[in-house]
Write a protein that holds these residues in place. Structure first.
Motif, PDB file in Angstrom:
ATOM      1  N   GLU A  45       0.836  -1.214   0.000  1.00  0.00           N
ATOM      2  CA  GLU A  45       0.000   0.000   0.000  1.00  0.00           C
ATOM      3  C   GLU A  45       0.865   1.256   0.000  1.00  0.00           C
ATOM      4  N   ALA A  46       1.939   1.232   0.796  1.00  0.00           N
ATOM      5  CA  ALA A  46       2.820   2.405   0.880  1.00  0.00           C
ATOM      6  C   ALA A  46       3.523   2.655  -0.443  1.00  0.00           C
ATOM      7  N   ILE A  47       3.896   1.586  -1.143  1.00  0.00           N
ATOM      8  CA  ILE A  47       4.555   1.742  -2.442  1.00  0.00           C
ATOM      9  C   ILE A  47       3.603   2.383  -3.441  1.00  0.00           C
ATOM     10  N   GLU A  48       2.347   1.924  -3.444  1.00  0.00           N
ATOM     11  CA  GLU A  48       1.370   2.520  -4.374  1.00  0.00           C
ATOM     12  C   GLU A  48       1.156   3.993  -4.065  1.00  0.00           C
ATOM     13  N   LEU A  49       1.086   4.340  -2.790  1.00  0.00           N
ATOM     14  CA  LEU A  49       0.918   5.736  -2.406  1.00  0.00           C
ATOM     15  C   LEU A  49       2.146   6.554  -2.795  1.00  0.00           C
ATOM     16  N   ALA A  50       3.327   5.990  -2.578  1.00  0.00           N
ATOM     17  CA  ALA A  50       4.560   6.694  -2.930  1.00  0.00           C
ATOM     18  C   ALA A  50       4.646   6.929  -4.434  1.00  0.00           C
ATOM     19  N   LYS A  51       4.153   5.967  -5.217  1.00  0.00           N
ATOM     20  CA  LYS A  51       4.155   6.138  -6.678  1.00  0.00           C
ATOM     21  C   LYS A  51       3.267   7.309  -7.081  1.00  0.00           C
ATOM     22  N   ARG A  52       2.070   7.376  -6.472  1.00  0.00           N
ATOM     23  CA  ARG A  52       1.130   8.442  -6.837  1.00  0.00           C
ATOM     24  C   ARG A  52       1.661   9.812  -6.421  1.00  0.00           C
ATOM     25  N   ARG A  53       2.319   9.857  -5.283  1.00  0.00           N
ATOM     26  CA  ARG A  53       2.799  11.146  -4.765  1.00  0.00           C
ATOM     27  C   ARG A  53       4.226  11.465  -5.195  1.00  0.00           C
ATOM     28  N   HIS A  54       4.846  10.524  -5.902  1.00  0.00           N
ATOM     29  CA  HIS A  54       6.241  10.710  -6.335  1.00  0.00           C
ATOM     30  C   HIS A  54       7.150  10.977  -5.128  1.00  0.00           C
ATOM     31  N   GLN A  55       7.007  10.110  -4.132  1.00  0.00           N
ATOM     32  CA  GLN A  55       7.809  10.232  -2.918  1.00  0.00           C
ATOM     33  C   GLN A  55       8.620   8.955  -2.704  1.00  0.00           C
ATOM     34  N   PRO A  56       9.755   9.062  -2.011  1.00  0.00           N
ATOM     35  CA  PRO A  56      10.521   7.858  -1.665  1.00  0.00           C
ATOM     36  C   PRO A  56       9.972   7.232  -0.385  1.00  0.00           C
TER      37      PRO A  56
END
Length: 630
Positions: A219-230
């Motif tokens: 879930e965190a990876i998907e969120l990081a992808k959408r927000r362009h965050q590491p």
């Protein structure tokens, strides 16, 4: 005979109350809401001026807990009617209902002399002020027990005829059913929550487990992808945990893990997810964190848990290392980040900082090698179980007489696909796959069997078997060796044991105890790789050993290196002064042989004497060796 209009009205009100009460049962989502709404329906739909629900407490005072009340103040009622005990239960509807389990009615309470007592004065004063002239109470039976009662009051002194009471009794039964149903629903939800908690949390620490971490990481990876965050994944592992378990026991190991979990949980940031994902391994998921943030967090956590821990009346200072993998630089999938953070721990252990980053370039070819190694671990286990390994031996010869004097037992693995597996590699595989004990068992059985075969052929050839520190910690080792001597009926001088000096220094007290017990079997003992373990002279004097083997790293260069020559010559003299015999390893030339003979070394082992060979070729070697001129 026609009923009186007021009786018909009361029955009609009771029916409306029953109907509205049933609707309330369907809508209520919790017990308190159900009680409140039922009391409200009785007052508003039924026209009764007051309705209350009280639960009994089976304590010494027989207190009543008034849960809900409509038509009067609940707290005021609690002061007026706090208990259902006493000697006058029969004339109090609530007390009578909960005592007998049957409905109870009191009529003409304002004029009945039975209620004109000092104990009832305040309650009667209140009833007079509000115009309550009769009351009825209906028991609430939940799960076979009287939980309490539903109490109603009416202005008519002759209130509550039989038909009305029957309908209101049904309403009370429905209320009790509703309470039971809600409680069962709550228990069901609790059970479901408990099952879900067990599925997603570790029982020892109550922290999220690997399954929970994996889902949250995805879930965190998907969120990081959408927000362009590491994001960062930290893999923290306790070093030497298996040794702690072996020495202090698993209960002490569990206590250590629980204490470290408590410290990590207290130190982790509120928005980070801490999970217990292995026997002595934790993971921390930190969102919107780059390399600098992750390194700072790793060092902070290491500092927190590095304080000594008191376990089993001992102070333990367990080392902890952290491996760090970053999204997206080190991987874009949950399993990849977990694997790479875990691998980074192996790089962290030798460093002073206590943490290391996963290296993407490092993994470009390494993951295939890791897959190969993982496959080999499983195949090594099967090779041991199916007796697919092969016993080799490397001969030894006495230098003064040039006579063969036995051999060192070695193991070789011919893999059907990968060919000959390097011994050092599969020994490491055995260590990583917890196969050292099975491998040693195989070696012991194979060595005893071979020595017996030689013995039956009239050949007295001692065979020495290597033991690791892991073997010395094994509480069953001595009994297994004693059992093998009993099985094969061999004299103890035909089986010898070698222990490296570095292994002895890992746990000197345990090693000394095990060596003493081994020596009690009558066998000869060697200190292998002598000179590499930095043992003290005082410790060496205590060891019940017969031989020292000078490590080949000193022997091989001694002709060209005066420093190595000095070390070898001094070691030979030291061994003899301590009453020990000396073996030189790595003897690969006539020059080394001759020089060792000049210094009085007892035995040589190395390629000049003979390379490792299958045991069935030992006779040929011995024949050839005896023909070589001195």
């Amino acid at each position: 005979m026609d009923k009186k209009p007021d009786n018909l009205e009361r029955i009609s009100c009771a029916l409306r109350t029953l109907s509205a009460g049933n609707r309330t049962l369907l809508r209520a989502s919790d017990e308190q809401e159900l009680l409140r709404e039922m009391c409200r329906v009785i007052v508003e739909q039924g026209g009764y001026p007051v309705a209350c629900v009280g639960y009994t407490r089976n304590d010494e005072n027989k207190d009543i807990q008034w849960r809900e009340c409509v038509g009067m103040d609940k707290e005021h009622l609690q002061t007026l009617y706090p208990s259902w005990g006493g000697t006058d239960i029969a004339r109090k509807p609530f007390a009578a209902a909960v005592s007998t389990g049957k409905r109870s009615v009191a009529k003409h309470i304002l004029t009945d002399p039975a209620y004109a007592t000092p104990a009832d004065a305040k309650l009667m004063e209140f009833a007079t002020a509000r115009g309550y002239a009769s009351a009825a109470a209906f028991p609430l039976q939940v799960e076979g027990e009287i939980l309490g009662a539903l109490l109603m009051a009416a202005a008519d002194p002759e209130g509550f005829d039989d038909e009305e009471l029957a309908l209101l009794n049904e309403l009370a039964d429905d209320l009790a059913f509703g309470i039971t149903n809600l409680r069962m629903r709550i228990e069901h939800h609790k059970a479901q929550d408990a099952i879900a908690h067990l599925a997603y949390h570790d029982r020892l620490t109550d922290l999220p487990n690997r399954v929970h971490l994996h889902e949250r990481l995805e879930e965190a990876i998907e969120l990081a992808k959408r927000r362009h965050q590491p994001l960062a994944l930290l893999y923290l592992e306790v070093g030497q945990f298996h040794e702690i378990n072996e020495i202090l026991g698993h209960r002490a190991g569990d206590q250590l893990v629980q204490e470290l979990a408590r410290r990590l949980a207290g130190a982790a940031k509120p928005d980070a997810l801490l999970a217990h994902i292995g026997e002595a391994a934790f993971a921390l998921l930190v969102q919107n964190a780059g390399a600098d943030d992750a390194a700072e967090e790793a060092q902070r956590l290491i500092d927190v848990v590095n304080d000594p821990v008191e376990i089993s009346e001992l102070t333990i200072d367990p080392p902890i290392s952290a491996g760090i993998a970053l999204f997206p630089g080190h991987g874009i999938e949950a399993e990849t980040l977990l694997r790479r953070a875990n691998a980074a721990v192996r790089k962290a252990k030798p460093t002073r900082s206590g943490y290391a980053f996963s290296g993407y370039a490092f993994y470009s070819g390494q993951e295939q090698e890791n897959t190969r190694r993982l496959s080999l671990m499983g195949e090594l286990r099967r090779a041991i179980e199916r007796n697919e390994l092969r016993l080799y031996c490397q001969p030894k010869a006495t230098i003064p007489s040039r006579q063969p004097c036995g051999a060192e037992a070695l193991v070789r693995w011919e893999h059907p696909t990968h060919g000959s597996i390097d011994t050092g590699e599969f020994i490491k595989l055995a260590e990583q796959a917890a196969l050292i004990s099975p491998l040693t068992n195989w070696m012991l059985k194979a060595a005893f069997s071979q020595v017996y075969a030689w013995h039956e052929a009239g050949l007295a050839r001692p065979l020495s078997v290597n033991l690791s520190m892991h073997d010395l910690r094994d509480p069953t080792l001595i009994e297994r060796i004693r059992g093998l001597f009993s099985t094969w009926g061999l004299p103890p001088e035909l089986v010898q044991f070698e222990i490296t000096e570095s292994a002895l220094m890992e746990d000197p007290i345990r090693a000394l105890d095990t060596l003493a017990r081994l020596k009690g079997l009558g066998v000869e003992l060697y200190i292998d790789d002598f000179g590499t373990g930095y043992s003290s002279l005082s410790y060496l004097q205590k060891l019940p050993v017969d031989w020292i083997k000078i490590d080949q790293s000193f022997v091989m260069p001694m002709v060209a290196s005066s420093d190595s020559a000095l070390i070898v010559r001094s070691t030979i003299e030291l061994g003899h002064n301590l009453g020990l015999r000396v073996v030189a390893e790595g003897v690969e030339s006539q020059a080394l042989w001759d020089q060792l003979g000049t210094w009085g070394c007892d035995v040589a082992q190395g390629f000049f004497v003979g390379m490792p060979m299958p045991t069935d070729r030992f006779n040929d070697w011995e024949t050839h060796w005896s023909r070589v001129p001195t």
